[in-house]
Write a protein that holds these residues in place. Structure first.
Motif, mmCIF file in Angstrom:
data_model
loop_
_atom_site.group_PDB
_atom_site.id
_atom_site.type_symbol
_atom_site.label_atom_id
_atom_site.label_comp_id
_atom_site.label_asym_id
_atom_site.label_seq_id
_atom_site.Cartn_x
_atom_site.Cartn_y
_atom_site.Cartn_z
ATOM 1 N N VAL A 1 36.676 47.737 53.501
ATOM 2 C CA VAL A 1 36.013 48.399 52.381
ATOM 3 C C VAL A 1 36.814 48.131 51.122
ATOM 4 O O VAL A 1 38.033 47.958 51.159
ATOM 5 C CB VAL A 1 35.848 49.919 52.611
ATOM 6 C CG1 VAL A 1 34.895 50.189 53.755
ATOM 7 C CG2 VAL A 1 37.183 50.593 52.855
ATOM 8 N N ILE A 2 36.134 48.067 49.998
ATOM 9 C CA ILE A 2 36.799 47.829 48.720
ATOM 10 C C ILE A 2 37.523 49.101 48.288
ATOM 11 O O ILE A 2 36.944 50.181 48.290
ATOM 12 C CB ILE A 2 35.781 47.396 47.656
ATOM 13 C CG1 ILE A 2 35.163 46.054 48.049
ATOM 14 C CG2 ILE A 2 36.431 47.299 46.270
ATOM 15 C CD1 ILE A 2 34.035 45.598 47.151
ATOM 16 N N THR A 3 38.796 48.958 47.933
ATOM 17 C CA THR A 3 39.588 50.108 47.501
ATOM 18 C C THR A 3 40.053 49.999 46.055
ATOM 19 O O THR A 3 40.496 50.976 45.474
ATOM 20 C CB THR A 3 40.830 50.282 48.402
ATOM 21 O OG1 THR A 3 41.603 49.073 48.372
ATOM 22 C CG2 THR A 3 40.424 50.598 49.836
ATOM 23 N N HIS A 4 39.970 48.810 45.475
ATOM 24 C CA HIS A 4 40.419 48.642 44.090
ATOM 25 C C HIS A 4 39.863 47.330 43.539
ATOM 26 O O HIS A 4 39.724 46.354 44.271
ATOM 27 C CB HIS A 4 41.945 48.608 44.005
ATOM 28 C CG HIS A 4 42.460 48.374 42.623
ATOM 29 N ND1 HIS A 4 42.514 49.357 41.668
ATOM 30 C CD2 HIS A 4 42.921 47.262 42.026
ATOM 31 C CE1 HIS A 4 42.990 48.849 40.536
ATOM 32 N NE2 HIS A 4 43.250 47.584 40.736
ATOM 33 N N VAL A 5 39.567 47.325 42.266
ATOM 34 C CA VAL A 5 39.167 46.112 41.565
ATOM 35 C C VAL A 5 39.975 46.051 40.272
ATOM 36 O O VAL A 5 40.086 47.051 39.560
ATOM 37 C CB VAL A 5 37.651 46.111 41.237
ATOM 38 C CG1 VAL A 5 37.276 44.894 40.418
ATOM 39 C CG2 VAL A 5 36.831 46.180 42.516
ATOM 40 N N GLY A 6 40.566 44.925 39.977
ATOM 41 C CA GLY A 6 41.338 44.813 38.745
ATOM 42 C C GLY A 6 41.873 43.411 38.544
ATOM 43 O O GLY A 6 41.671 42.521 39.360
ATOM 44 N N PHE A 7 42.557 43.251 37.447
ATOM 45 C CA PHE A 7 43.150 41.968 37.110
ATOM 46 C C PHE A 7 44.568 41.901 37.644
ATOM 47 O O PHE A 7 45.278 42.898 37.678
ATOM 48 C CB PHE A 7 43.156 41.757 35.589
ATOM 49 C CG PHE A 7 41.771 41.613 35.030
ATOM 50 C CD1 PHE A 7 41.084 40.426 35.171
ATOM 51 C CD2 PHE A 7 41.148 42.660 34.383
ATOM 52 C CE1 PHE A 7 39.793 40.274 34.673
ATOM 53 C CE2 PHE A 7 39.871 42.532 33.874
ATOM 54 C CZ PHE A 7 39.187 41.335 34.018
ATOM 55 N N GLY A 8 44.973 40.705 38.043
ATOM 56 C CA GLY A 8 46.324 40.501 38.519
ATOM 57 C C GLY A 8 47.301 40.428 37.361
ATOM 58 O O GLY A 8 46.923 40.451 36.187
ATOM 59 N N LYS A 9 48.570 40.362 37.694
ATOM 60 C CA LYS A 9 49.624 40.258 36.687
ATOM 61 C C LYS A 9 50.399 38.967 36.919
ATOM 62 O O LYS A 9 50.634 38.565 38.051
ATOM 63 C CB LYS A 9 50.587 41.438 36.796
ATOM 64 C CG LYS A 9 49.944 42.796 36.669
ATOM 65 C CD LYS A 9 50.052 43.298 35.280
ATOM 66 C CE LYS A 9 49.480 44.709 35.223
ATOM 67 N NZ LYS A 9 49.272 45.181 33.924
ATOM 68 N N VAL A 10 50.774 38.308 35.847
ATOM 69 C CA VAL A 10 51.586 37.094 35.910
ATOM 70 C C VAL A 10 52.771 37.234 34.968
ATOM 71 O O VAL A 10 52.692 37.902 33.945
ATOM 72 C CB VAL A 10 50.770 35.828 35.541
ATOM 73 C CG1 VAL A 10 49.691 35.564 36.560
ATOM 74 C CG2 VAL A 10 50.179 35.927 34.164
ATOM 75 N N ASP A 11 53.877 36.607 35.346
ATOM 76 C CA ASP A 11 55.060 36.593 34.492
ATOM 77 C C ASP A 11 55.100 35.250 33.793
ATOM 78 O O ASP A 11 55.323 34.216 34.416
ATOM 79 C CB ASP A 11 56.319 36.803 35.316
ATOM 80 C CG ASP A 11 57.568 36.904 34.458
ATOM 81 O OD1 ASP A 11 57.479 36.739 33.220
ATOM 82 O OD2 ASP A 11 58.652 37.145 35.014
ATOM 83 N N GLU A 12 54.874 35.263 32.507
ATOM 84 C CA GLU A 12 54.848 34.029 31.717
ATOM 85 C C GLU A 12 56.184 33.759 31.047
ATOM 86 O O GLU A 12 56.262 33.053 30.059
ATOM 87 C CB GLU A 12 53.714 34.106 30.693
ATOM 88 C CG GLU A 12 52.351 34.212 31.347
ATOM 89 C CD GLU A 12 51.224 34.447 30.362
ATOM 90 O OE1 GLU A 12 51.488 34.796 29.197
ATOM 91 O OE2 GLU A 12 50.067 34.278 30.779
#
Length: 86
Positions: free
Chosen positions: A51-62
Motif C-alpha cells: 500500500v502507498i504510505t508516502h508520495v514526495g520528491f527525493g533529495k540530492v546532495d549537489e
C-alpha cells in the motif's frame, strides 16, 4: 535451460507520468485505498501486495547541501495493515 544457466534479456518499461496517474484516478472517491502489486523480477508474476504510505520528491546532495530533486516523484510503499509473523 537448467538452473545454473541464465539468460540475459532487455527489459523496457514506460514509467507513468503524473498526468497519466491523474487521468487514471479521475472520478474515483477520495477515500479509496490504493494497492501496489510488485514482482520479484522483470516481467515476473505478481508476488506481493503493498500500500502507498508516502508520495514526495527525493533529495540530492549537489555539493552545497541537500536539495529537493524534482526530476521524479517517489512513492513509498509498505505491507498492508495486518498481523504478520517475524
Amino acid at each position: 535451460m537448467t538452473i545454473e544457466q541464465t539468460e540475459t534479456f532487455k527489459h523496457v518499461v514506460q514509467p507513468w507520468t503524473v498526468g497519466e496517474l491523474r487521468k487514471a484516478l479521475a472520478g474515483l472517491r477520495d477515500d479509496l485505498p490504493i494497492s501496489v502489486w510488485t514482482t520479484s523480477e522483470p516481467d515476473g508474476p505478481t508476488v506481493e501486495e503493498r500500500v502507498i504510505t508516502h508520495v514526495g520528491f527525493g533529495k540530492v546532495d549537489e555539493g552545497d547541501g541537500w536539495h529537493e530533486d524534482r526530476t521524479y516523484l517517489g512513492i513509498s510503499v509498505d505491507f498492508p495493515s495486518g498481523e504478520y509473523s517475524r
